[in-house]
Design a protein around this motif. Structure first.
Motif: not given
Length: 205
Positions: A5-8, A15-16, A90-91
């Motif tokens: 998915d995408e992370i701003e 993307r992760a 992510l954490r």
């Protein structure tokens, strides 16, 4: 089970791609890609496969400039800023993970080293660390490896970007016959990473 998915980030969406083992896990390895490459590089995929099998979670992060379709890398400061933002997200998403390890190949390894302490990493895995530009050994980047954290460097012995020297807390493994892309034996490279993590006591298998 893979999940992407995408992370701003302040530099646009990253993307992760997340791969988790089937059983409970407490250690996560986050990997970045090379300057003009992506997270499908053979060494990154082989490391993912070996470590999820060993009971670790693995997340491969695509920098915003690559998500946007550009091949020319962003400036170092932009890469580091986006990486820190991704790690913070992510954490928060994985609150039960007790140990975070950062790494990547080439440019991604440099980003991981520069930011390792800021993001609270326990260690660093640097694949094909580019010690210097080809033919320019005087422009050494060895200082980036001096994070004070346990660090594994895996480089080919024919890498035109050079091979770092070991130092306090820095283990260097030379892969015979390999160049910068580490494409000759990706499973062998992954086995080196898995064994190092096992020796640190960071893998249950």
């Amino acid at each position: 089970m893979p999940h992407g998915d995408e992370i701003e980030t302040p530099r646009g969406p990253a993307r992760a791609d997340t791969d988790l083992p089937g059983a409970a896990y407490s250690t996560m390895l986050v990997l970045g890609h090379g300057a003009g490459g992506d997270v499908t590089a053979p060494d990154l995929v082989a490391v993912r496969d070996a470590l999820t099998e060993a009971g670790l979670g693995v997340i491969r992060v695509t920098q915003p400039y690559r998500v946007a379709g550009r091949r020319a890398p962003a400036p170092a400061g932009h890469l580091d800023e986006a990486w820190r933002a991704v790690l913070a997200v992510l954490r928060a998403r994985h609150p039960t993970v007790s140990r975070w390890i950062v790494g990547g190949r080439s440019s991604g390894a440099r980003v991981a080293c520069r930011t390792a302490r800021e993001v609270g990493a326990a260690g660093v895995v640097a694949l094909a660390f580019p010690l210097h530009p080809p033919g320019r050994p005087e422009r050494s980047r060895a200082d980036e490896l001096a994070t004070g954290l346990p660090t594994l460097v895996v480089n080919g012995d024919r890498d035109p970007f050079g091979v770092p020297a070991p130092g306090p807390g820095i283990e260097v493994v030379r892969r015979p016959g390999e160049r910068h892309d580490l494409r000759g034996d990706p499973p062998g490279t992954a086995a080196v990473v898995r064994e190092w993590l096992r020796a640190q006591g960071w893998t249950p298998a």
